[in-house]
Design a protein around this motif. Structure first.
Motif, PDB file in Angstrom:
ATOM      1  N   TYR A 183       0.909  -1.272  -0.043  1.00 36.98           N
ATOM      2  CA  TYR A 183       0.169   0.109  -0.013  1.00 36.98           C
ATOM      3  C   TYR A 183       0.815   1.336   0.067  1.00 36.98           C
ATOM      4  N   GLU A 184       1.828   1.223   0.805  1.00 40.98           N
ATOM      5  CA  GLU A 184       2.786   2.305   0.996  1.00 40.98           C
ATOM      6  C   GLU A 184       3.427   2.839  -0.266  1.00 40.98           C
ATOM      7  N   ALA A 185       3.781   1.556  -1.055  1.00 45.43           N
ATOM      8  CA  ALA A 185       4.554   1.886  -2.628  1.00 45.43           C
ATOM      9  C   ALA A 185       3.682   2.698  -3.554  1.00 45.43           C
ATOM     10  N   SER A 186       2.169   2.235  -3.425  1.00 49.75           N
ATOM     11  CA  SER A 186       1.250   3.129  -4.199  1.00 49.75           C
ATOM     12  C   SER A 186       1.133   4.370  -3.948  1.00 49.75           C
ATOM     13  N   ILE A 187       0.829   4.784  -2.635  1.00 51.75           N
ATOM     14  CA  ILE A 187       0.551   6.149  -2.368  1.00 51.75           C
ATOM     15  C   ILE A 187       2.102   6.883  -2.441  1.00 51.75           C
ATOM     16  N   ALA A 188       3.253   6.269  -2.332  1.00 56.42           N
ATOM     17  CA  ALA A 188       4.433   7.058  -2.284  1.00 56.42           C
ATOM     18  C   ALA A 188       4.447   7.518  -3.575  1.00 56.42           C
ATOM     19  N   LEU A 189       4.243   6.799  -4.768  1.00 52.61           N
ATOM     20  CA  LEU A 189       4.359   7.214  -6.155  1.00 52.61           C
ATOM     21  C   LEU A 189       3.957   8.686  -6.276  1.00 52.61           C
ATOM     22  N   ILE A 190       2.737   9.243  -5.710  1.00 48.94           N
ATOM     23  CA  ILE A 190       2.358  10.482  -5.943  1.00 48.94           C
ATOM     24  C   ILE A 190       2.832  11.286  -4.751  1.00 48.94           C
ATOM     25  N   ARG A 191       2.861  10.838  -3.687  1.00 46.83           N
ATOM     26  CA  ARG A 191       3.124  11.630  -2.521  1.00 46.83           C
ATOM     27  C   ARG A 191       4.729  12.139  -2.287  1.00 46.83           C
ATOM     28  N   ASP A 192       5.446  11.084  -2.764  1.00 48.84           N
ATOM     29  CA  ASP A 192       6.992  11.252  -2.476  1.00 48.84           C
ATOM     30  C   ASP A 192       7.717  11.446  -3.893  1.00 48.84           C
ATOM     31  N   HIS A 193       7.031  10.788  -4.905  1.00 47.64           N
ATOM     32  CA  HIS A 193       8.074  10.995  -6.257  1.00 47.64           C
ATOM     33  C   HIS A 193       7.235  11.923  -6.984  1.00 47.64           C
ATOM     34  N   CYS A 194       7.056  11.954  -8.239  1.00 52.36           N
ATOM     35  CA  CYS A 194       6.507  12.573  -9.179  1.00 52.36           C
ATOM     36  C   CYS A 194       6.893  14.099  -9.022  1.00 52.36           C
ATOM     37  N   GLN A 195       8.149  14.428  -9.038  1.00 54.82           N
ATOM     38  CA  GLN A 195       8.731  15.886  -8.620  1.00 54.82           C
ATOM     39  C   GLN A 195       8.152  16.881  -9.279  1.00 54.82           C
ATOM     40  N   PHE A 196       7.639  16.525 -10.537  1.00 54.09           N
ATOM     41  CA  PHE A 196       6.876  17.616 -11.396  1.00 54.09           C
ATOM     42  C   PHE A 196       5.659  18.066 -10.831  1.00 54.09           C
ATOM     43  N   LEU A 197       5.150  17.287  -9.850  1.00 52.04           N
ATOM     44  CA  LEU A 197       3.858  18.049  -9.113  1.00 52.04           C
ATOM     45  C   LEU A 197       4.095  18.845  -7.896  1.00 52.04           C
ATOM     46  N   SER A 198       3.336  20.049  -7.960  1.00 48.44           N
ATOM     47  CA  SER A 198       3.453  20.857  -6.852  1.00 48.44           C
ATOM     48  C   SER A 198       2.694  20.280  -5.506  1.00 48.44           C
ATOM     49  N   ALA A 199       3.180  21.032  -4.230  1.00 41.56           N
ATOM     50  CA  ALA A 199       2.336  20.635  -3.268  1.00 41.56           C
ATOM     51  C   ALA A 199       0.920  20.473  -3.261  1.00 41.56           C
ATOM     52  N   GLU A 200       0.181  21.488  -4.050  1.00 40.29           N
ATOM     53  CA  GLU A 200      -1.027  21.711  -4.324  1.00 40.29           C
ATOM     54  C   GLU A 200      -1.629  20.747  -5.110  1.00 40.29           C
ATOM     55  N   GLN A 201      -1.013  20.591  -6.293  1.00 37.90           N
ATOM     56  CA  GLN A 201      -1.198  19.459  -7.131  1.00 37.90           C
ATOM     57  C   GLN A 201      -1.329  18.067  -6.251  1.00 37.90           C
ATOM     58  N   LYS A 202      -0.579  17.883  -5.736  1.00 38.97           N
ATOM     59  CA  LYS A 202      -0.505  16.341  -4.809  1.00 38.97           C
ATOM     60  C   LYS A 202      -1.637  16.483  -3.917  1.00 38.97           C
ATOM     61  N   SER A 203      -1.999  17.700  -3.492  1.00 33.43           N
ATOM     62  CA  SER A 203      -3.068  17.480  -2.339  1.00 33.43           C
ATOM     63  C   SER A 203      -4.374  17.344  -3.104  1.00 33.43           C
ATOM     64  N   ALA A 204      -4.348  17.754  -4.423  1.00 31.82           N
ATOM     65  CA  ALA A 204      -5.787  17.760  -5.115  1.00 31.82           C
ATOM     66  C   ALA A 204      -5.848  16.297  -5.299  1.00 31.82           C
ATOM     67  N   ILE A 205      -4.535  15.659  -5.820  1.00 36.11           N
ATOM     68  CA  ILE A 205      -4.849  14.142  -6.491  1.00 36.11           C
ATOM     69  C   ILE A 205      -5.002  13.264  -5.252  1.00 36.11           C
ATOM     70  N   LEU A 206      -4.409  13.541  -3.932  1.00 36.59           N
ATOM     71  CA  LEU A 206      -4.513  12.729  -2.938  1.00 36.59           C
ATOM     72  C   LEU A 206      -5.745  12.668  -1.963  1.00 36.59           C
ATOM     73  N   ARG A 207      -6.464  13.970  -2.180  1.00 36.87           N
ATOM     74  CA  ARG A 207      -7.568  14.263  -1.577  1.00 36.87           C
ATOM     75  C   ARG A 207      -8.703  15.061  -1.949  1.00 36.87           C
ATOM     76  N   GLY A 208      -8.128  16.262  -2.539  1.00 38.77           N
ATOM     77  CA  GLY A 208      -9.289  17.208  -2.940  1.00 38.77           C
ATOM     78  C   GLY A 208     -10.332  16.609  -3.974  1.00 38.77           C
ATOM     79  N   THR A 209      -9.806  16.086  -5.069  1.00 39.59           N
ATOM     80  CA  THR A 209     -10.722  15.688  -6.276  1.00 39.59           C
ATOM     81  C   THR A 209     -11.693  14.865  -5.920  1.00 39.59           C
ATOM     82  N   ALA A 210     -11.187  13.688  -5.116  1.00 36.65           N
ATOM     83  CA  ALA A 210     -12.236  12.714  -4.625  1.00 36.65           C
ATOM     84  C   ALA A 210     -12.854  13.175  -3.448  1.00 36.65           C
TER      85      ALA A 210
END
Length: 308
Positions: A276-303
């Motif tokens: 499970y941790e590997a899945s969320i870590a791809l967005i949360r910790d990797h994908c450096q092209f994403l800003s903090a705001e974008q990560k927040s949207a993908i990990l919480r805001g949109t859903a």
């Protein structure tokens, strides 16, 4: 010393304030500050209370049990405190187990149900499930059935009802079936659409450029969303899944982060070498092209906007 003690009046006021503070309603934003997993299946080994659909038997239940309590062992350590339950195929149109778990853990679970789009009362079924907290409806493309969707009267009723009731349709499709969803998006431009698992682009082991282009072309429909999910099944199919970053970036560029949502697709994400941790870590910790705001949207805001 006397200055360190409260007067009787001060004590009474402080006590009242404390009681009122304890009783004040807690907003959803204050209660839920963690991440949202937008796609999880749960089921129970209690097939007496929750019988399997005739198309399945106990041997199909792998693992044999995946209850909310078992799910939480994975979600809580990763900071996930809300989850969208997707009605499990084992139960087909019998949504009772999902609804019962939503009721058992209020505020924790959103729900995506399954209805028979060919039923004469499908709109009534959708409204009844929506009254129980269901926010979306899964569409399965089995045996090439998606090709009939754009002309099917029942499917049109599903899409129209979803638009009228502010619900989402959630197609589980293959890349070659994206044009059929595109056709329905044209017919029902106000319907919210959430495409599961990148429409399985990359399931062959590599991301096909034309398939990804077709997926991104649906972004012109303003109510279409994509789940960045099921990493265990796409590309190289190996954690940390960073080979999927170019696909994620392309989809972000097309849709914007506010139309994307992360999901694990548990319990399938927590089998073998996958965690499970590997899945969320791809967005949360990797994908450096994403800003903090974008990560927040993908990990919480949109859903949150669509399912809570």
């Amino acid at each position: 010393m006397s200055g360190s003690h409260l007067s009787r009046r001060q004590f009474q006021l402080a006590t009242v304030a404390g009681v009122l503070g304890c009783c004040s309603p807690v907003s959803s934003a204050e209660k839920h500050k963690g991440f949202i997993d937008a796609h999880v299946h749960v089921w129970t080994p209690d097939i007496k209370s929750y019988p399997l659909d005739q198309a399945f038997d106990v041997g199909d239940m792998q693992p044999t049990s995946f209850t909310p309590e078992e799910l939480f062992r994975h979600t809580k350590p990763s900071g996930v405190d809300r989850i969208v339950l997707i009605q499990m195929s084992f139960y087909n149109f019998d949504n009772r187990y999902m609804l019962d778990m939503m009721a058992k853990f209020p505020g924790v679970f959103g729900g995506v149900g399954i209805v028979d789009h060919q039923a004469a009362d499908v709109a009534k079924q959708m409204k009844k499930l929506a009254s129980a907290g269901v926010k979306g409806f899964r569409l399965h493309s089995r045996g090439g059935s998606a090709a009939q969707w754009p002309s099917d009267a029942g499917m049109k009723t599903v899409w129209k009802t979803a638009a009228d009731e502010n619900l989402a349709v959630c197609p589980l499709i293959n890349p070659e079936e994206l044009p059929h969803v595109d056709s329905l998006c044209k017919q029902f431009p106000k319907t919210k659409v959430v495409i599961d698992h990148f429409a399985r682009v990359g399931i062959s082991g590599q991301v096909e450029a034309e398939q990804l282009k077709t997926l991104c072309s649906l972004s012109r429909h303003q109510h279409t969303h994509v789940k960045t999910s099921a990493f265990y099944a796409l590309g190289k199919k190996q954690p940390p899944y960073t080979d999927l970053e170019p696909m994620i970036k392309t989809v972000v560029d097309a849709y914007g982060a506010d139309r994307l949502m992360w999901a694990s697709d548990c319990p399938y994400q927590v089998q073998g070498d996958h965690t499970y941790e590997a899945s969320i870590a791809l967005i949360r910790d990797h994908c450096q092209f994403l800003s903090a705001e974008q990560k927040s949207a993908i990990l919480r805001g949109t859903a949150e906007k669509l399912f809570f």
